[in-house]
Scaffold this motif. Structure first.
Motif, mmCIF file in Angstrom:
data_model
loop_
_atom_site.group_PDB
_atom_site.id
_atom_site.type_symbol
_atom_site.label_atom_id
_atom_site.label_comp_id
_atom_site.label_asym_id
_atom_site.label_seq_id
_atom_site.Cartn_x
_atom_site.Cartn_y
_atom_site.Cartn_z
ATOM 1 N N ALA A 20 0.831 -1.202 0.000
ATOM 2 C CA ALA A 20 0.000 0.000 0.000
ATOM 3 C C ALA A 20 0.865 1.250 0.000
ATOM 4 N N LYS A 21 0.355 2.314 -0.619
ATOM 5 C CA LYS A 21 1.090 3.564 -0.736
ATOM 6 C C LYS A 21 0.466 4.618 0.179
ATOM 7 N N SER A 22 1.277 5.221 1.019
ATOM 8 C CA SER A 22 0.804 6.232 1.961
ATOM 9 C C SER A 22 0.804 7.606 1.294
ATOM 10 N N ARG A 23 -0.313 8.325 1.452
ATOM 11 C CA ARG A 23 -0.462 9.652 0.875
ATOM 12 C C ARG A 23 -1.142 10.566 1.894
ATOM 13 N N SER A 24 -1.053 11.877 1.666
ATOM 14 C CA SER A 24 -1.653 12.837 2.588
ATOM 15 C C SER A 24 -2.055 14.092 1.833
ATOM 16 N N ILE A 25 -3.249 14.588 2.134
ATOM 17 C CA ILE A 25 -3.782 15.806 1.526
ATOM 18 C C ILE A 25 -3.897 16.876 2.603
ATOM 19 N N SER A 26 -3.464 18.081 2.268
ATOM 20 C CA SER A 26 -3.629 19.231 3.151
ATOM 21 C C SER A 26 -3.569 20.476 2.283
ATOM 22 N N ALA A 27 -3.635 21.635 2.922
ATOM 23 C CA ALA A 27 -3.514 22.877 2.164
ATOM 24 C C ALA A 27 -2.113 23.050 1.594
ATOM 25 N N GLY A 43 -1.024 31.331 -0.338
ATOM 26 C CA GLY A 43 -1.723 30.710 0.767
ATOM 27 C C GLY A 43 -1.841 31.630 1.951
ATOM 28 N N THR A 44 -2.484 31.125 3.012
ATOM 29 C CA THR A 44 -2.765 31.941 4.183
ATOM 30 C C THR A 44 -1.505 32.308 4.966
ATOM 31 N N GLY A 45 -0.395 31.624 4.706
ATOM 32 C CA GLY A 45 0.853 31.957 5.393
ATOM 33 C C GLY A 45 1.865 32.654 4.523
ATOM 34 N N LYS A 46 1.433 33.113 3.356
ATOM 35 C CA LYS A 46 2.379 33.697 2.401
ATOM 36 C C LYS A 46 3.133 34.887 3.000
ATOM 37 N N GLU A 47 2.408 35.800 3.660
ATOM 38 C CA GLU A 47 3.058 36.983 4.208
ATOM 39 C C GLU A 47 4.026 36.620 5.334
ATOM 40 N N CYS A 48 3.665 35.606 6.116
ATOM 41 C CA CYS A 48 4.536 35.200 7.219
ATOM 42 C C CYS A 48 5.838 34.593 6.709
ATOM 43 N N ALA A 49 5.767 33.969 5.524
ATOM 44 C CA ALA A 49 6.946 33.310 4.951
ATOM 45 C C ALA A 49 7.631 34.169 3.894
ATOM 46 N N ARG A 50 7.312 35.446 3.846
ATOM 47 C CA ARG A 50 7.804 36.287 2.743
ATOM 48 C C ARG A 50 9.331 36.409 2.722
ATOM 49 N N ASP A 51 9.980 36.233 3.875
ATOM 50 C CA ASP A 51 11.437 36.300 3.912
ATOM 51 C C ASP A 51 12.091 34.944 3.715
ATOM 52 N N LEU A 52 11.270 33.883 3.653
ATOM 53 C CA LEU A 52 11.814 32.530 3.624
ATOM 54 C C LEU A 52 11.560 31.793 2.319
ATOM 55 N N GLY A 53 10.401 32.048 1.684
ATOM 56 C CA GLY A 53 10.127 31.450 0.386
ATOM 57 C C GLY A 53 9.421 30.117 0.450
ATOM 58 N N GLY A 55 8.232 26.354 0.703
ATOM 59 C CA GLY A 55 8.559 25.284 1.644
ATOM 60 C C GLY A 55 8.467 25.690 3.093
ATOM 61 N N TRP A 56 8.249 26.991 3.360
ATOM 62 C CA TRP A 56 8.220 27.487 4.732
ATOM 63 C C TRP A 56 6.801 27.868 5.147
ATOM 64 N N LYS A 57 5.911 26.904 5.191
ATOM 65 C CA LYS A 57 4.554 27.097 5.702
ATOM 66 C C LYS A 57 3.830 28.230 4.987
ATOM 67 N N VAL A 58 3.805 28.136 3.684
ATOM 68 C CA VAL A 58 3.148 29.143 2.862
ATOM 69 C C VAL A 58 1.633 28.936 2.850
ATOM 70 N N SER A 59 1.181 27.671 2.915
ATOM 71 C CA SER A 59 -0.249 27.387 2.784
ATOM 72 C C SER A 59 -0.709 26.375 3.835
ATOM 73 N N PRO A 60 -0.748 26.780 5.117
ATOM 74 C CA PRO A 60 -1.137 25.832 6.168
ATOM 75 C C PRO A 60 -2.639 25.634 6.318
ATOM 76 N N SER A 61 -3.446 26.514 5.709
ATOM 77 C CA SER A 61 -4.896 26.446 5.908
ATOM 78 C C SER A 61 -5.589 27.033 4.688
ATOM 79 N N ILE A 62 -6.921 26.970 4.711
ATOM 80 C CA ILE A 62 -7.716 27.566 3.639
ATOM 81 C C ILE A 62 -8.757 28.492 4.246
ATOM 82 N N SER A 63 -9.202 29.438 3.445
ATOM 83 C CA SER A 63 -10.315 30.302 3.818
ATOM 84 C C SER A 63 -11.499 29.931 2.926
ATOM 85 N N ILE A 64 -12.598 29.509 3.558
ATOM 86 C CA ILE A 64 -13.786 29.114 2.821
ATOM 87 C C ILE A 64 -14.788 30.263 2.887
#
Length: 359
Positions: A20-27, A43-53, A55-64
């Motif tokens: 079996a192949k393990s997979r995971s879905i998130s923002a 994503g919702t963390g884009k501004e927080c990661a603006r100095d890092l680029g 891979g650094w928690k750019v999209s941890p969540s969604i706004s519905i």
């Protein structure tokens, strides 16, 4: 060593190898593709990661957006959902609706407000420490219900509220072959507010096909004085006119006894692998006027099996004068959880946000 298909792993078979192949879905990886996580540029963390680029928690969540829906998972393969984690503000417990569709079906097999699905039906978080549902501080909602699918799985969060909602989520699943005798997971929400005088509360009805019932959650508001849990739960199986399985009282069904009273004069809260009364909300003498309870019972060790159809009801009974039962008119909401072979009878649409609201 014998290989294993990756479904239903536990301590008894955790050492077995599997293809079996393990997979995971998130923002951070909306599709769950291999090697595609953490690549978001928006994503919702884009501004927080603006100095890092990247891979650094750019999209941890969604706004519905209000009055809209978001597809949080769309898997085109065979396998099983094995774990879901979500969190959102408590204001959205009854206005964010979890809908799950198996194998391209048009009518959802799961249609439940997020809070109630995770045994938090009263708009106030409470910890739950059970086997399939776990709620941790300070609002981490976990489901370990195994949810197999053979062709596809689509999971939608619908926001029926008037405000945008932030949702964090992660869906862990396996891609694997599903055995022919594996059934599909279902869950349905209902409410009577208030329950009509001398009527029983229907937890589940209209189920057609073969399957097994695995759990009940009740959010119960008492609208009278005195003890409220004399009512019996009843399971009608395969054309029963009278039930095959009958309980002895509400607290008995949820694994308690003698009015849940412990110590004397108080409700004893508890949360165990299969049974619990984790939530007791007391009136505050000002704005909170009624007692409210949250209870769960998982039929994992004792599933209720049916071959053709199933109906589940519970009585709402208290006491009146001279030792007589009093049919109650309480606010009762429920989630029923079961597995069955498809196709399933249509699960009714939920009412509007006013009918869902905790008031």
């Amino acid at each position: 060593m014998e290989t294993f298909n990756g479904l239903g792993m536990g301590l008894h078979n955790i050492s077995l190898l599997s293809s079996a192949k393990s997979r995971s879905i998130s923002a951070e990886n909306f599709t769950g593709e291999k090697g595609k996580g953490g690549l978001a540029t928006e994503g919702t963390g884009k501004e927080c990661a603006r100095d890092l680029g990247v891979g650094w928690k750019v999209s941890p969540s969604i706004s519905i957006k209000a009055q809209s829906q978001f597809i949080i998972a769309d898997i085109q393969d065979s396998g099983a959902i094995q774990h879901m984690w979500m969190t959102c503000p408590k204001e959205h417990f009854r206005t964010l609706i979890l809908k799950i569709y198996w194998d391209g079906e048009e009518n959802p097999s799961v249609n439940v407000p997020i809070g109630d699905f995770f045994c938090n039906g009263w708009g106030e978080r409470v910890n739950v420490n059970s086997l399939p549902i776990v709620v941790n501080p300070a609002g981490g909602y976990n489901s370990y219900w195994e949810m197999p699918f053979r062709k596809s799985a689509k999971m939608i969060i619908e926001n029926i509220g008037d405000d945008d909602a932030i949702l964090y989520y992660q869906i862990n699943f396996t891609l694997t072959e599903v055995p022919d005798h594996a059934a599909y997971f279902h869950a349905q929400w209902r409410r009577a507010n208030p329950l009509k005088y001398k009527e029983v509360y229907t937890i589940l009805d209209g189920v057609k096909g073969q399957g097994h019932y695995v759990g009940t959650y009740l959010a119960w508001q008492v609208n009278s004085n005195g003890w409220w849990g004399e009512g019996e739960i009843k399971f009608y199986l395969d054309g029963d006119e009278h039930p095959t399985i009958v309980g002895t009282g509400t607290e008995d069904y949820f694994g308690g006894a003698w009015n849940f009273e412990h110590p004397k004069g108080q409700y004893g809260v508890y949360s165990t692998p299969f049974l619990g009364l984790p939530q007791v909300s007391k009136p505050d003498g000002l704005y909170q006027s009624q007692q409210r309870f949250g209870m769960y019972r998982w039929h994992i060790m004792d599933p209720i099996r049916f071959e053709q159809d199933l109906k589940v009801t519970i009585q709402a009974l208290g006491w009146r004068s001279k030792g007589r039962y009093l049919p109650l008119q309480d606010d009762i909401a429920s989630v029923s959880y079961w597995y069955q072979a498809e196709p399933h009878a249509n699960i009714s649409e939920l009412p509007g946000k006013d009918e869902l609201e905790v008031i």
